[in-house]
Write a protein that holds these residues in place. Structure first.
Motif, PDB file in Angstrom:
ATOM      1  N   ILE A   1       0.834  -1.206   0.000  1.00 52.59           N
ATOM      2  CA  ILE A   1       0.000   0.000   0.000  1.00 52.59           C
ATOM      3  C   ILE A   1       0.869   1.257   0.000  1.00 52.59           C
ATOM      4  O   ILE A   1       0.467   2.305  -0.516  1.00 52.59           O
ATOM      5  N   SER A   2       2.083   1.164   0.549  1.00 49.57           N
ATOM      6  CA  SER A   2       2.996   2.309   0.502  1.00 49.57           C
ATOM      7  C   SER A   2       3.442   2.574  -0.936  1.00 49.57           C
ATOM      8  O   SER A   2       3.511   3.737  -1.365  1.00 49.57           O
ATOM      9  N   LEU A   3       3.726   1.516  -1.683  1.00 48.75           N
ATOM     10  CA  LEU A   3       4.086   1.677  -3.092  1.00 48.75           C
ATOM     11  C   LEU A   3       2.907   2.214  -3.895  1.00 48.75           C
ATOM     12  O   LEU A   3       3.072   3.076  -4.768  1.00 48.75           O
ATOM     13  N   ALA A   4       1.706   1.696  -3.589  1.00 49.18           N
ATOM     14  CA  ALA A   4       0.508   2.179  -4.285  1.00 49.18           C
ATOM     15  C   ALA A   4       0.273   3.658  -3.989  1.00 49.18           C
ATOM     16  O   ALA A   4      -0.132   4.424  -4.874  1.00 49.18           O
ATOM     17  N   LEU A   5       0.519   4.070  -2.748  1.00 50.12           N
ATOM     18  CA  LEU A   5       0.377   5.485  -2.389  1.00 50.12           C
ATOM     19  C   LEU A   5       1.342   6.345  -3.196  1.00 50.12           C
ATOM     20  O   LEU A   5       0.960   7.405  -3.708  1.00 50.12           O
ATOM     21  N   ALA A   6       2.590   5.892  -3.319  1.00 49.07           N
ATOM     22  CA  ALA A   6       3.568   6.632  -4.119  1.00 49.07           C
ATOM     23  C   ALA A   6       3.096   6.773  -5.559  1.00 49.07           C
ATOM     24  O   ALA A   6       3.260   7.832  -6.182  1.00 49.07           O
ATOM     25  N   ASN A   7       2.485   5.721  -6.090  1.00 48.78           N
ATOM     26  CA  ASN A   7       1.983   5.774  -7.466  1.00 48.78           C
ATOM     27  C   ASN A   7       0.766   6.685  -7.588  1.00 48.78           C
ATOM     28  O   ASN A   7       0.562   7.327  -8.626  1.00 48.78           O
ATOM     29  N   GLU A   8      -0.061   6.742  -6.548  1.00 47.64           N
ATOM     30  CA  GLU A   8      -1.250   7.598  -6.578  1.00 47.64           C
ATOM     31  C   GLU A   8      -0.878   9.061  -6.746  1.00 47.64           C
ATOM     32  O   GLU A   8      -1.592   9.821  -7.417  1.00 47.64           O
TER      33      GLU A   8
END
Length: 381
Positions: free
Chosen positions: A149-156
């Protein structure tokens, strides 16, 4: 033993930097000996994993210096090697993982908390005259999606990601740990000052910022530097920067209270419930449907028998089902003498249950009560 190991490590580093490789090798070996003895006596000490990595780095350095000495002996002259001190900065285009929130199953409460703390301030900073949270702690059982979810947040938010680990901070140059911390934050501020969102992600943050114990000098200085840098982000010249520190841990109770307070948002990433486990099985089996026929999978039964299994466990289970079926087909093909057409193999519920029976869940039920208690005491959404 640790003190003696550090003493000889400093001597080794000094000799290494001055180009006296033979002396450096001798001192590295002595330092390894002291650290190894310490690990035998205290294998579960707070920094044991770091000392193991340190030993491996020293061994690697000894190997490099030995080759350098051989080369000098063969061709003459002076050869020096130095490790790169570049920070790993992952821009959005360099990241292999492109997943965003919609690609992750569940964790809706976690996503909502991260939207409030990070995404909305980045998109509409003018609505936050008092600033926004800079430190965010994600805690919960291992394998439940904290890193994902941290990687997904960075992508968001199309953020630059700076990945930090105990190994990268507590480098073999023991005296440079606090310098490494400053270097990471300086780089992050430099990028964020141009308006680009930056996330400093610290996995297993408890390995760096644990409760004070028997620390060597480098550890203490490193921790103090972290405190200074995190406090500095609240100062006037930095409080409007789109810069965030996200720490992830399976053991939040090991964190020092000073650092807990500096993570203004403390978000629990829970284990999947029955309905989410069902969705996870459906998600991963759907990937297999692209290659294999699937017949009447009882997803409710699979979810029922996998209490305390993490999303990572479920992913691993379906991957093992794939491996079993692929092995079966390959062995069938090898046994045929003439017809080499690929046989059709239908995947059933029993194929999945067979794998589940060979794998234990990653979550210890006793942990869950500890997480709930910690959340009640320190949680901050």
């Amino acid at each position: 033993m640790v003190d003696k190991g550090v003493e000889y490590a400093h001597k080794a580093v000094a000799a290494d930097k001055s180009g006296d490789y033979e002396t450096a090798i001798k001192y590295y070996k002595v330092a390894i000996e002291f650290f190894s003895k310490y690990l035998k006596l205290y294998p579960d000490a707070a920094m044991s994993d770091w000392y193991r990595e340190l030993i491996e780095k020293y061994k690697e350095r000894i190997n490099i210096l030995s080759k350098a000495i051989d080369r000098m002996q063969k061709v003459g002259g002076e050869v020096k090697y130095s490790e790169s001190d570049d920070i790993e900065v992952l821009t959005p285009e360099k990241r292999g993982n492109k997943k965003k929130f919609d690609d992750l199953v569940d964790l809706e409460e976690v996503k909502r908390a991260l939207r409030r703390a990070v995404i909305y301030p980045v998109r509409t900073p003018e609505l936050y005259p008092l600033g926004w949270p800079k430190g965010i702690l994600l805690f919960g059982p291992p394998g439940c999606g904290k890193t994902e979810i941290s990687l997904a947040l960075a992508n968001e938010i199309n953020a630059v990601l700076i990945n930090v680990s105990p190994a990268t901070i507590m480098s073999k140059w023991l005296g440079d740990a606090e310098k490494n911390v400053k270097k990471v934050f300086d780089k992050a501020r430099e990028i964020a000052s141009n308006g680009t969102p930056v996330i400093i992600f610290i996995d297993e943050v408890d390995g760096l910022l644990q409760v004070y114990g028997n620390e060597i000098g480098g550890e203490s200085r490193m921790r103090n530097q972290f405190l200074q840098e995190m406090d500095g982000l609240k100062e006037k010249e930095n409080n409007r920067l789109p810069l965030f520190i996200i720490g992830a841990t399976n053991k939040p109770w090991n964190l020092d209270i000073g650092f807990i307070r500096r993570f203004e948002k403390r978000i629990y990433v829970p284990q999947p419930n029955k309905e989410i486990r069902k969705q996870l099985f459906m998600h991963y089996v759907s990937k297999l449907k692209e290659v294999y026929p699937v017949e009447n999978i009882d997803y409710d039964k699979l979810a029922e028998i996998t209490e305390y299994y993490t999303p990572a466990d479920i992913s691993s289970i379906i991957k093992e089902v794939q491996n079993n079926i692929a092995e079966e087909i390959n062995e069938t093909l090898m046994s045929k003498s003439e017809n080499k057409s690929k046989p059709e193999r239908v995947i059933t519920t029993e194929d999945i249950i067979k794998v589940i029976q060979t794998r234990k869940p990653s979550i210890d039920p006793n942990w869950l009560e500890s997480y709930r208690e910690w959340m009640e005491r320190y949680g901050a959404l």
